[in-house]
Design a protein around this motif. Structure first.
Motif, mmCIF file in Angstrom:
data_model
loop_
_atom_site.group_PDB
_atom_site.id
_atom_site.type_symbol
_atom_site.label_atom_id
_atom_site.label_comp_id
_atom_site.label_asym_id
_atom_site.label_seq_id
_atom_site.Cartn_x
_atom_site.Cartn_y
_atom_site.Cartn_z
ATOM 1 N N ARG A 32 0.820 -1.209 0.000
ATOM 2 C CA ARG A 32 0.000 0.000 0.000
ATOM 3 C C ARG A 32 0.857 1.264 0.000
ATOM 4 N N SER A 33 1.943 1.264 0.763
ATOM 5 C CA SER A 33 2.800 2.459 0.826
ATOM 6 C C SER A 33 3.451 2.740 -0.526
ATOM 7 N N GLU A 34 3.882 1.689 -1.239
ATOM 8 C CA GLU A 34 4.449 1.873 -2.580
ATOM 9 C C GLU A 34 3.423 2.459 -3.527
ATOM 10 N N LEU A 35 2.216 1.937 -3.443
ATOM 11 C CA LEU A 35 1.145 2.404 -4.321
ATOM 12 C C LEU A 35 0.804 3.863 -4.035
ATOM 13 N N LEU A 36 0.708 4.225 -2.764
ATOM 14 C CA LEU A 36 0.343 5.593 -2.405
ATOM 15 C C LEU A 36 1.435 6.595 -2.774
ATOM 16 N N GLN A 37 2.691 6.171 -2.766
ATOM 17 C CA GLN A 37 3.782 7.071 -3.142
ATOM 18 C C GLN A 37 3.699 7.472 -4.602
ATOM 19 N N LYS A 38 3.151 6.608 -5.426
ATOM 20 C CA LYS A 38 3.069 6.871 -6.864
ATOM 21 C C LYS A 38 1.880 7.738 -7.235
ATOM 22 N N LEU A 39 0.966 7.971 -6.286
ATOM 23 C CA LEU A 39 -0.268 8.685 -6.589
ATOM 24 C C LEU A 39 -0.274 10.083 -5.981
ATOM 25 N N ASP A 40 -0.968 11.010 -6.659
ATOM 26 C CA ASP A 40 -1.155 12.341 -6.082
ATOM 27 C C ASP A 40 -2.271 12.261 -5.033
#
Length: 146
Positions: A41-49
């Motif tokens: 989840r943290s990897e995914l959220l880092q890629k999103l605005d």
């Protein structure tokens, strides 16, 4: 649950197609969950605005609550009388707010300067010249010829 499992159990023949479609849908949900869970989840959220993060959180919450709704229905509990209904409505409200924000971002912005120039040129009419202010033409000088 495979086709052979469905065929071996006792249930009305009229619902066979519905059960097959439900089984297929569960397979799709399982695949989607495996795909989502493969990335942290943290990897995914880092890629999103931030707006995309909000969308992901809302979709995740709505999906989980919808699955709980289905679980309640399978247990014989009326989900319309359960607090999960209010939670789904609350999430829908936030989803609508995010959609409004997204629509505002996509909306065309008015450039006031360009709009006024456009209107000025489209509505341009030459001013009639006043007779008293009209200048008399100055006669051209004659060239001397030798």
């Amino acid at each position: 649950m495979s086709e052979s499992d469905l065929a071996g159990e006792e249930y009305p023949a009229e619902i066979h197609d519905y059960l097959s479609a439900f089984d297929k849908s569960l397979g799709f949900v399982d695949e989607m969950l495996k795909t989502m869970m493969s990335v942290s989840r943290s990897e995914l959220l880092q890629k999103l605005d931030p707006l995309e993060q909000a969308k992901l959180d809302l979709v995740s919450a709505y999906t989980l609550n919808s699955m709980f709704w289905v679980y309640l229905a399978t247990q014989g509990i009326n989900p319309k009388e359960h607090p999960v209904k209010q939670e789904l409505e609350r999430i829908r409200t936030y989803m609508n707010r995010v959609k409004e924000i997204t629509d505002k971002k996509k909306a065309a912005r008015l450039d006031k300067g360009a709009a006024s120039r456009f209107l000025r040129s489209a509505l341009y009419e030459p001013k009639p010249q006043n007779k008293s202010a009209k200048r008399t033409p100055i006669p051209a000088k004659k060239k001397k010829t030798h």
